[in-house]
Motif scaffolding. Structure first.
Motif, PDB file in Angstrom:
ATOM      1  N   GLY A  12       0.524  -0.898   0.028  1.00 48.70           N
ATOM      2  CA  GLY A  12       0.102   0.177  -0.073  1.00 48.70           C
ATOM      3  C   GLY A  12       1.091   0.819   0.300  1.00 48.70           C
ATOM      4  N   GLY A  20      -1.846   5.871  -3.386  1.00 47.83           N
ATOM      5  CA  GLY A  20      -2.060   3.775  -4.094  1.00 47.83           C
ATOM      6  C   GLY A  20      -1.262   3.092  -4.622  1.00 47.83           C
ATOM      7  N   THR A  60     -12.433   7.929   3.651  1.00 53.68           N
ATOM      8  CA  THR A  60     -11.403   6.266   3.900  1.00 53.68           C
ATOM      9  C   THR A  60     -11.500   6.364   5.432  1.00 53.68           C
ATOM     10  OG1 THR A  60      -9.751   6.833   2.049  1.00 53.68           O
ATOM     11  CG2 THR A  60      -9.148   5.059   4.259  1.00 53.68           C
ATOM     12  N   GLN A  81      -4.310  -0.281   5.006  1.00 52.52           N
ATOM     13  CA  GLN A  81      -5.613  -0.760   4.746  1.00 52.52           C
ATOM     14  C   GLN A  81      -5.185  -1.047   2.757  1.00 52.52           C
ATOM     15  OE1 GLN A  81      -9.134   1.484   2.969  1.00 52.52           O
ATOM     16  NE2 GLN A  81      -9.982   1.353   4.788  1.00 52.52           N
ATOM     17  N   GLU A  82      -4.908  -0.627   2.377  1.00 50.20           N
ATOM     18  CA  GLU A  82      -4.771  -1.234   0.775  1.00 50.20           C
ATOM     19  C   GLU A  82      -3.612  -2.076   0.458  1.00 50.20           C
ATOM     20  OE1 GLU A  82      -2.808   0.791  -4.029  1.00 50.20           O
ATOM     21  OE2 GLU A  82      -2.101   1.603  -1.443  1.00 50.20           O
ATOM     22  N   ARG A  85      -5.849  -5.153   2.219  1.00 43.97           N
ATOM     23  CA  ARG A  85      -6.424  -5.783   0.820  1.00 43.97           C
ATOM     24  C   ARG A  85      -5.607  -6.481  -0.343  1.00 43.97           C
ATOM     25  NH1 ARG A  85      -8.751  -1.105  -0.850  1.00 43.97           N
ATOM     26  NH2 ARG A  85      -9.720  -0.512   0.998  1.00 43.97           N
ATOM     27  N   ASP A  86      -4.582  -6.250  -0.478  1.00 40.85           N
ATOM     28  CA  ASP A  86      -3.439  -6.494  -1.727  1.00 40.85           C
ATOM     29  C   ASP A  86      -3.490  -7.820  -1.037  1.00 40.85           C
ATOM     30  OD1 ASP A  86      -2.214  -7.123  -4.180  1.00 40.85           O
ATOM     31  OD2 ASP A  86      -0.556  -6.395  -2.782  1.00 40.85           O
TER      32      ASP A  86
END
Length: 407
Positions: A12, A20, A60, A81-82, A85-86
């Protein structure tokens, strides 16, 4: 007992090139500087920096959470958070006691320090926020990431100046190899494009003075370099033991093969002129990874765009890696984000391995004649990289080198 392989399973990033990881990667491959004049720096000796594209953290984090966090903590929580998720991880389903957080930060909550300091001077103590101390504590970014995602294992902050983000990754690796944690959220954050910090760095003589042409100011390894450009950023990597990643059928982005750390013990801000600490860190990382120098196909250099630092790093790279791997510095595009930069560049090194692409060094027009490196300029190079190094060095003589290889 054999040491477990450590996998990078998620990334992230928020950087001046984009919000991003994908946007950042695209911007870095484009090879154009993000430096620009900033209104909040008007009237200072240096009036430009590399800032994030406009975005609202409240979108966010929610309005209330965004309000109580310094910008550096906001960026860390959003990058995490990113990355989660990844990595395909859901904090609602994990055992939080087995999840650690390590976030590096070199300067800290300068936005809050400066804003609240002005309030005290101009309006008196009643206008100072009651949230001041929770906002400025050095442990806050790591603590807020842990709070946001229910990580109840060790939560640590690393402070090794411009190597802080890389040091966080080293500590994360140790938490995984010792099996204290099964997942570690690791990275760095910095948001100090503020008047006091910029003035201090300018007074120190560390910043480029190209106020008439900011876009060409950050020029790592170039003969005309005259200092770095301050940036802001956050990057988070999700680290797990490779065996655990495989067990949940998530392919690693890359493997963290080895780490090397050292301290120059030479000068508060100047690297050892012979690069002794840098060389020690590089050779330690190679040994730790079980790699030979000739195995390295790419180095994401620290490459700050300062006269001495680039020269010392270049000579050390030439000595340790005489076969001439590709070398680039992404600070030409992103500027120097201090405590975040080691994590940003580690993430970009992972993406180079994953996509078989090496980004260019922005503004590198005439390489310094004293530098003997295989530097990438102008456009990205398509090249499969099986093993790479990411270099990070900081004030205080801190040196950290991370070795990655393909999964």
């Amino acid at each position: 007992m054999n040491m477990p392989e450590i996998a990078v399973t998620g990334l992230g990033m928020l950087t001046p090139a984009g919000i991003g990881a994908e946007a950042t990667w695209t911007g870095v491959l484009d090879g154009k500087s993000t430096a620009a004049t900033s209104d909040r720096l008007a009237g200072l000796p240096v009036e430009f920096c590399c800032s994030l594209p406009p975005f609202d953290p409240a979108d966010t984090l929610g309005r209330r959470t965004a309000h109580r966090l310094d910008r550096s903590s906001q960026l860390a929580v959003i990058a995490a958070q990113e990355a989660l998720r990844d990595a395909g991880l859901d904090p609602a389903t994990w055992d939080g006691a087995r999840v650690g957080v390590v976030i590096g930060c070199g300067v800290g909550a300068s936005h809050t320090w400066e804003t609240q300091g002005r309030r005290l001077q101009e309006f008196g103590p009643r206008r100072v926020s009651p949230l001041l101390l929770p906002m400025i504590g050095p442990s806050t970014p790591a603590g807020e990431v842990a709070l946001a995602y229910g990580a109840q294992g060790p939560s640590l902050t690393t402070g090794t100046a411009c190597a802080s983000g890389a040091t966080a990754i080293v500590i994360a690796r140790d938490l995984l190899t010792s099996r204290q944690c099964d997942v570690v959220i690791a990275g760095g954050t910095e948001a100090c494009n503020t008047p006091l910090i910029v003035t201090g760095l300018a007074q120190l003589g560390a910043l480029s003075g190209r106020c008439d042409d900011p876009a060409s100011a950050s020029r790592p390894f170039d003969a005309a370099r005259d200092g770095f450009v301050l940036g802001e950023a956050a990057a988070v990597l999700i680290l797990e033991r490779a065996e655990d990643s495989i067990a949940r059928r998530h392919r690693p982005r890359a493997l963290l093969a080895g780490c090397g750390s050292s301290t120059d013990a030479y000068h508060p801000t100047t690297p050892h002129p012979e690069g002794r600490g840098i060389e020690t860190a590089m050779r330690t990382a190679l040994t730790d990874a079980g790699l030979h120098a000739s195995d390295i196909g790419y180095v994401n250099a620290h490459g700050t765009s300062t006269r001495l630092n680039d020269t010392v790093e270049a000579h050390t790279l030439h000595n340790v890696l005489p076969h001439g791997p590709y070398v680039t510095s992404t600070k030409g595009v992103l500027g120097h984000s201090l405590g975040a930069t080691g994590a940003v560049e580690a993430a970009l090194t992972v993406l180079s391995i994953r996509h078989a692409l090496i980004p260019p060094t922005a503004n590198l027009e005439t390489p310094d004649q004293d530098i003997e490196l295989n530097l990438i300029t102008r456009t990205a190079v398509k090249q499969r990289v099986s093993a790479a190094l990411s270099n990070s060095f900081g004030f205080g003589g801190h040196n950290v080198v991370l070795a990655f290889h393909s999964p």
